[in-house]
Structure formats: C-alpha cells, structure tokens
Design an enzyme around this catalytic site. Sequence first.
Site, mmCIF file in Angstrom:
data_model
loop_
_atom_site.group_PDB
_atom_site.id
_atom_site.type_symbol
_atom_site.label_atom_id
_atom_site.label_comp_id
_atom_site.label_asym_id
_atom_site.label_seq_id
_atom_site.Cartn_x
_atom_site.Cartn_y
_atom_site.Cartn_z
ATOM 1 N N SER A 7 0.847 -1.184 0.000
ATOM 2 C CA SER A 7 0.000 0.000 0.000
ATOM 3 C C SER A 7 0.885 1.238 0.000
ATOM 4 O O SER A 7 1.999 1.205 0.533
ATOM 5 C CB SER A 7 -0.877 0.012 1.254
ATOM 6 O OG SER A 7 -1.532 1.266 1.391
ATOM 7 N N TYR A 20 -0.761 -0.354 10.444
ATOM 8 C CA TYR A 20 -0.978 -0.800 9.058
ATOM 9 C C TYR A 20 0.179 -0.344 8.174
ATOM 10 O O TYR A 20 0.733 -1.130 7.397
ATOM 11 C CB TYR A 20 -2.305 -0.239 8.539
ATOM 12 C CG TYR A 20 -2.608 -0.582 7.104
ATOM 13 C CD1 TYR A 20 -3.072 -1.844 6.762
ATOM 14 C CD2 TYR A 20 -2.444 0.358 6.091
ATOM 15 C CE1 TYR A 20 -3.358 -2.172 5.445
ATOM 16 C CE2 TYR A 20 -2.719 0.043 4.771
ATOM 17 C CZ TYR A 20 -3.185 -1.219 4.450
ATOM 18 O OH TYR A 20 -3.462 -1.526 3.150
ATOM 19 N N ALA A 22 3.225 0.433 9.083
ATOM 20 C CA ALA A 22 4.448 -0.278 9.455
ATOM 21 C C ALA A 22 4.453 -1.693 8.873
ATOM 22 O O ALA A 22 5.489 -2.168 8.384
ATOM 23 C CB ALA A 22 4.581 -0.330 10.971
ATOM 24 N N ALA A 54 -11.406 1.835 -4.696
ATOM 25 C CA ALA A 54 -12.791 1.562 -4.305
ATOM 26 C C ALA A 54 -13.087 0.069 -4.447
ATOM 27 O O ALA A 54 -13.805 -0.367 -5.341
ATOM 28 C CB ALA A 54 -13.748 2.400 -5.141
ATOM 29 N N THR A 55 -12.512 -0.713 -3.532
ATOM 30 C CA THR A 55 -12.794 -2.146 -3.502
ATOM 31 C C THR A 55 -14.200 -2.367 -2.950
ATOM 32 O O THR A 55 -14.815 -1.452 -2.408
ATOM 33 C CB THR A 55 -11.791 -2.876 -2.607
ATOM 34 O OG1 THR A 55 -11.938 -2.375 -1.260
ATOM 35 C CG2 THR A 55 -10.363 -2.687 -3.088
#
Length: 127
Positions: A7, A20, A22, A54-55
């Site tokens: 990400s 998240y 890290a 936009a999952t």
Amino acid sequence: MVVHVSSIASRFPQRTEASYAAAKAALNAYSRELATEVGEHGVRVVCVLPGFVATEGAVEHHQRIADQQGVGLVEVQQRIVDHLNVPMGRPGDPEDVAEMIAFLASPRAKWITGSQFRVDGGILQTV
C-alpha cells in the site's frame, strides 16, 4: 513469480494507521530481500502499492459513513480523494491494480524483479 500487494500507506501513513503502515513497509522490505535471495532460481518478486481504491469492502464502509452522515457515497469518496490530493481526481478501480499485476506477472515483465510499483492516481509524486 511473486507479487506482494502492499500500500502507499507504507510511504504515506495516515493518522490512526501507524500499525498498518508499518506492516506494509515491512512487506516492502521483505519483497526486496526475497527478490535478492530467489532471483538466481529464476523467481521474480515485485511489490504493488495501491492507493485509494474503491474495492467492494471499501465501498461498503464508505456507504455506511454516507448513511450515517446523510450524504451520498460519491460525496464521501470525493472527500477522501480531496484529502489525499489525488491528481487524477477519483478513487482507483480494482481493475486499475489488477492490470498492473497482470502485466508484472506476464512474460513482458521478465526482467523486472525487486521493484515496487505505485498504482495510486499520482498521490505520491515521485517523478
């Protein structure tokens, strides 16, 4: 071929997402090291860093927020786009990320390993 999905949070953490971010940064480092170790065996390793996409799960979450605030889904998503300063002006579609992964897994990318690829609509400006 190994494709890790990380990400942009690994490079652009948002408030309340430190753990998240890290974890994704650790995945990025692991991907680079794994590429070094398995390359001699013909195994390629890459890491894809999606931005605001936009999952299905994200859309459901945004819809709950929209319902709580009495606004539309598009408005909630546009607020996020504006907050993140997405140059392309929209959230990504899952297909945007899938197309990058399909390319990286294809024979056309046979000389690519140990690399990270942002698919973020320009959020992280590095050019």
